[in-house]
Design a protein around this motif. Structure first.
Motif, PDB file in Angstrom:
ATOM      1  N   SER A  28      51.424 -14.021  -1.478  1.00 42.30           N
ATOM      2  CA  SER A  28      52.407 -13.274  -0.691  1.00 42.30           C
ATOM      3  C   SER A  28      53.661 -14.116  -0.453  1.00 42.30           C
ATOM      4  CB  SER A  28      51.775 -12.859   0.640  1.00 42.30           C
ATOM      5  OG  SER A  28      52.638 -12.018   1.340  1.00 42.30           O
ATOM      6  N   LYS A 102      51.545  -5.091  19.224  1.00 42.31           N
ATOM      7  CA  LYS A 102      51.904  -4.048  18.250  1.00 42.31           C
ATOM      8  C   LYS A 102      50.703  -3.228  17.800  1.00 42.31           C
ATOM      9  CE  LYS A 102      56.018  -6.244  16.467  1.00 42.31           C
ATOM     10  NZ  LYS A 102      56.453  -7.363  15.656  1.00 42.31           N
ATOM     11  N   GLY A 103      49.543  -3.530  18.348  1.00 42.01           N
ATOM     12  CA  GLY A 103      48.335  -2.781  17.967  1.00 42.01           C
ATOM     13  C   GLY A 103      47.848  -3.154  16.577  1.00 42.01           C
ATOM     14  N   ALA A 104      48.314  -4.295  16.058  1.00 37.18           N
ATOM     15  CA  ALA A 104      47.951  -4.664  14.677  1.00 37.18           C
ATOM     16  C   ALA A 104      46.581  -5.336  14.588  1.00 37.18           C
ATOM     17  CB  ALA A 104      49.024  -5.577  14.092  1.00 37.18           C
ATOM     18  N   ASP A 106      43.925  -3.817  15.034  1.00 36.80           N
ATOM     19  CA  ASP A 106      43.025  -2.777  14.488  1.00 36.80           C
ATOM     20  C   ASP A 106      42.498  -3.182  13.115  1.00 36.80           C
ATOM     21  OD1 ASP A 106      44.011  -1.501  16.683  1.00 36.80           O
ATOM     22  OD2 ASP A 106      44.525   0.372  15.666  1.00 36.80           O
ATOM     23  N   TYR A 107      43.385  -3.704  12.282  1.00 39.28           N
ATOM     24  CA  TYR A 107      43.022  -4.087  10.918  1.00 39.28           C
ATOM     25  C   TYR A 107      41.828  -5.045  10.927  1.00 39.28           C
ATOM     26  CZ  TYR A 107      43.452  -6.786   6.559  1.00 39.28           C
ATOM     27  OH  TYR A 107      43.189  -7.442   5.390  1.00 39.28           O
ATOM     28  N   TYR A 108      41.908  -6.075  11.773  1.00 40.27           N
ATOM     29  CA  TYR A 108      40.854  -7.086  11.811  1.00 40.27           C
ATOM     30  C   TYR A 108      39.569  -6.537  12.419  1.00 40.27           C
ATOM     31  CZ  TYR A 108      45.079  -9.732  11.063  1.00 40.27           C
ATOM     32  OH  TYR A 108      46.273 -10.169  10.562  1.00 40.27           O
ATOM     33  N   THR A 122      45.127 -15.087   8.293  1.00 39.98           N
ATOM     34  CA  THR A 122      45.809 -14.038   7.517  1.00 39.98           C
ATOM     35  C   THR A 122      47.319 -14.253   7.428  1.00 39.98           C
ATOM     36  OG1 THR A 122      44.040 -12.550   8.101  1.00 39.98           O
ATOM     37  CG2 THR A 122      45.973 -11.487   7.253  1.00 39.98           C
ATOM     38  N   ASN A 265      50.096   2.941  18.633  1.00 32.38           N
ATOM     39  CA  ASN A 265      50.389   3.824  17.499  1.00 32.38           C
ATOM     40  C   ASN A 265      51.543   3.314  16.644  1.00 32.38           C
ATOM     41  OD1 ASN A 265      52.464   4.276  19.170  1.00 32.38           O
ATOM     42  ND2 ASN A 265      52.035   6.429  19.591  1.00 32.38           N
ATOM     43  N   ALA A 266      51.907   2.033  16.819  1.00 30.69           N
ATOM     44  CA  ALA A 266      52.987   1.484  15.986  1.00 30.69           C
ATOM     45  C   ALA A 266      52.507   1.384  14.538  1.00 30.69           C
ATOM     46  CB  ALA A 266      53.371   0.097  16.494  1.00 30.69           C
ATOM     47  N   ILE A 267      53.436   1.511  13.605  1.00 28.88           N
ATOM     48  CA  ILE A 267      53.067   1.401  12.192  1.00 28.88           C
ATOM     49  C   ILE A 267      53.057  -0.083  11.826  1.00 28.88           C
ATOM     50  CG2 ILE A 267      53.785   1.976   9.841  1.00 28.88           C
ATOM     51  CD1 ILE A 267      55.033   4.550  11.092  1.00 28.88           C
ATOM     52  N   ASN A 268      51.907  -0.564  11.335  1.00 26.11           N
ATOM     53  CA  ASN A 268      51.796  -1.984  10.979  1.00 26.11           C
ATOM     54  C   ASN A 268      51.601  -2.124   9.482  1.00 26.11           C
ATOM     55  OD1 ASN A 268      49.416  -1.789  13.553  1.00 26.11           O
ATOM     56  ND2 ASN A 268      51.495  -2.485  13.889  1.00 26.11           N
ATOM     57  N   VAL A 269      52.103  -3.212   8.928  1.00 27.69           N
ATOM     58  CA  VAL A 269      51.807  -3.503   7.514  1.00 27.69           C
ATOM     59  C   VAL A 269      51.320  -4.940   7.379  1.00 27.69           C
ATOM     60  CG1 VAL A 269      53.361  -1.868   6.393  1.00 27.69           C
ATOM     61  CG2 VAL A 269      54.238  -4.077   7.095  1.00 27.69           C
ATOM     62  N   GLN A 270      50.483  -5.176   6.361  1.00 28.17           N
ATOM     63  CA  GLN A 270      50.024  -6.532   6.075  1.00 28.17           C
ATOM     64  C   GLN A 270      51.061  -7.187   5.179  1.00 28.17           C
ATOM     65  OE1 GLN A 270      47.414  -7.848   7.566  1.00 28.17           O
ATOM     66  NE2 GLN A 270      47.203  -5.840   8.528  1.00 28.17           N
ATOM     67  N   ILE A 271      51.754  -8.185   5.708  1.00 29.29           N
ATOM     68  CA  ILE A 271      52.781  -8.856   4.930  1.00 29.29           C
ATOM     69  C   ILE A 271      52.152 -10.096   4.285  1.00 29.29           C
ATOM     70  CG2 ILE A 271      55.037  -9.952   4.990  1.00 29.29           C
ATOM     71  CD1 ILE A 271      55.351  -7.139   5.815  1.00 29.29           C
TER      72      ILE A 271
END
Lengths: 271, 324
Positions: A28, A102-104, A106-108, A122, A265-271
């Protein structure tokens, strides 16, 4: 069906996962070719500029409360290597509050790996390479006449780095309890970085206690430098106790905080 | 059929801070913060059987995402119990994660700057898959989902392509249940249709239980055997899709774009909701007139440029349920 998952061959363990996570981070980072080189080089220059300040100060005063220039070099080496290692290998250590707000997280939480470890590994910041290089150059210079202390230097860096990362986890996890947008972690970490680069001897009384317990600057740079100057097994014992205590507190605060996680509910992306 | 999700009196309350508008309001809230409780999920109970495709429907803010987040272990509930595949999600999250797959429309798992294959490889390590087994599974899914863009960075993919890859990422470990939160959000009609077909095929071929949240009635109509409708945190409907359609959904929305200004519309059961210079928005009562007859009528009497047919919005269906 229930047995299906259990019988699935799980050849790869945690190590395989950590290696793959690191590879993905590198891939990345390298997507933007020049970016990572500039980052590492820029951080190295930034560190050098900071050192120049102390060169000027020590040009005027030979010691500050008993601390000579060599101590400052050692201190800078320890914090630079520790900070660089954390940023390069556990790049999210100083972004926990931001991720939670940011509610990110959730992914983990939807994946079957230990949340805190998965979160920490990560991300990789190439600025950490600049820090580590700078620290290694300083460390080599400071210990060139006492090569026998290198194993002790490495041990102290390991302990100091664990305390540093634990501090990041604790202050990042405060967001579970007090809310906010992550500035608190940023501010407290900047304070820690600044305070850890001052000669520990200038602090006394309540300030010293504060810097050993609340913001553990004392154990990140102060005590390791004292041990390197004049080996004292008692101080080394304190370092081990402080390391274990920091790691336990960090894990407990994060785990307890997870119960209060509210997602978002923020939109998160894995950078 | 075996029950694999069981929810009993599940409740989730959030503490919400209120503040008056503007800087003065913010200043006041620093010294005198005002909080109130917001009940996102209000004592809901339901079961899901193995192999079902369940549609969990509701308008925005109804409590759909909160429920799904409790069921996968992201959130702790305030009270109540939930059992998914024999596990309590918030207590045995990691064990459960090996056996379920999750897709959140707004929270991608794919690494943004890297091709999807890199995320798939990472997932194989996260789920500790055997290499050979992983390669075989990947090939099967890539063929099934028609992913011919494995080496293209995710940032370059269309939303539909990305969503297909997201679903593949969540299926690599052969989960028994897949929970999808708004998987078709933001997609165009063709992409939505594709995703629905694939989910349906997956359910048929692998007997994967599908738990799908959506605010789009079309998703449920095309996919689900059963629908649960949630509103203000409470379940207002929990039954078959046939009953829902028979009792509550007997209208269709037809949006017509015209090449020439419209004439008067006269068709049994058709009500003109909106009329512009070159478009008509019609609500058709299917008990009084069929969609195909209406299309014949429109194409015969107007110069039609485009037609879009959709179900009434979920909010209207809920109003219908409350009225009954």
């Amino acid at each position: 069906m229930a047995a299906k998952a259990k019988t699935k061959q799980r050849r790869h363990g945690l190590i395989d996962f950590l290696v793959m996570a690191f590879k993905i981070n590198m891939q990345s980072v390298m997507e933007y070719r020049l970016n990572f080189i500039i980052l590492a080089f820029g951080m190295f220059l930034n560190d050098v500029a900071f050192l120049v300040f102390w060169i000027i100060v020590y040009g005027k005063f030979h010691t500050i409360n008993g601390w000579g220039f060599n101590n400052i070099i050692l201190l800078q080496a320890i914090i630079a290597i520790g900070w660089g290692f954390a940023s390069f290998f556990l790049g999210n250590w100083n972004r926990i509050a931001d991720i939670v707000s940011k509610g990110a997280l959730d992914y983990y939480l939807t994946l079957p790996k230990p949340v805190l470890l998965h979160l920490l590994v990560t991300r990789s910041s190439f600025a950490g390479v600049g820090d580590m290089l700078f620290g290694l150059v300083l460390g080599t210079y400071a210990l060139s006449s006492t090569i026998s202390s290198i194993p002790l230097f490495i041990l102290l860096i390991v302990l100091s780095t664990i305390i540093l990362i634990s501090f990041g986890v604790v202050i990042g996890s405060l967001i579970f309890f007090i809310g906010g947008q992550g500035e608190l972690q940023e501010t407290l970490q900047t304070s820690l970085l600044l305070l850890s680069t001052y000669p520990f001897s200038i602090f006394g009384g309540a300030a010293k206690i504060l810097l050993l317990i609340a913001i553990p600057v004392g154990f990140i740079t102060g005590v390791p430098v004292l041990i390197l100057n004049n080996f004292n097994p008692l101080y080394l014992g304190y370092m081990f106790i402080a390391t274990a205590a920091s790691a336990i507190v960090a894990y407990a605060v994060f785990r307890f905080g997870l119960r209060r996680y509210e997602s978002g509910n923020a939109i998160n992306v894995q950078i | 059929m075996e029950t694999i999700i069981s929810v009993e009196k599940l409740r989730k309350v959030f503490l919400t801070k209120h503040k008056e508008a503007g800087l003065a309001g913010s200043f006041k809230s620093v010294f005198k913060p005002r909080f109130s409780e917001y009940v996102a999920v209000n004592d809901i109970s339901f079961d899901v059987k193995r192999g079902e495709i369940l549609g969990f429907l509701g308008p925005n803010g109804a409590g759909k995402s909160t429920t799904i987040k409790i069921l996968v272990g992201i959130l702790y509930p305030t009270s109540g119990s939930a059992n998914v595949l024999g596990y309590t999600p918030w207590k045995q999250r990691r064990k459960l994660a090996y056996r379920i797959g999750t897709v959140f429309g707004q929270k991608p798992q794919l690494w943004y700057h890297l091709p999807a294959i890199d995320t798939f490889n990472l997932m194989s390590r996260i789920y500790e898959l055997d290499d050979r087994q992983y390669r075989k599974r990947l090939k099967y899914l890539v063929d099934l989902f028609e992913i011919d863009y494995l080496d293209v960075p995710v940032r370059r993919l269309s939303l539909g392509q990305r969503m297909r890859a997201e679903i593949v990422a969540s299926l690599l470990h052969e989960p028994e249940i897949i929970l999808l939160d708004e998987p078709t959000i933001g997609l165009d009609i063709i992409a939505k249709q594709k995703i629905r077909e694939l989910i349906s095929k997956l359910n048929r071929e692998e007997n994967v239980t599908v738990f799908l949240t959506s605010h789009d009635m079309d998703d449920v109509e095309k996919l689900c055997n059963r629908a649960i409708i949630i509103n203000h945190g409470k379940i207002v409907y929990n039954d078959t899709l046939e009953r829902l359609k028979r009792d509550y959904v007997h209208t269709k929305r037809i949006e017509v774009k015209l090449a020439k200004a419209p004439k008067t519309l006269v068709f049994p059961g058709a009500k003109l909701i909106k009329k512009d210079e070159f478009s008509l928005n019609i609500e058709l009562d299917q008990k009084r007139g069929s969609v195909s007859d209406l299309i014949d009528y429109l194409t015969g009497n107007f110069e039609v440029a485009d037609i879009n047919i959709s179900d009434p919005p979920i909010e209207e269906i809920i109003v219908g349920i409350y009225k009954k």
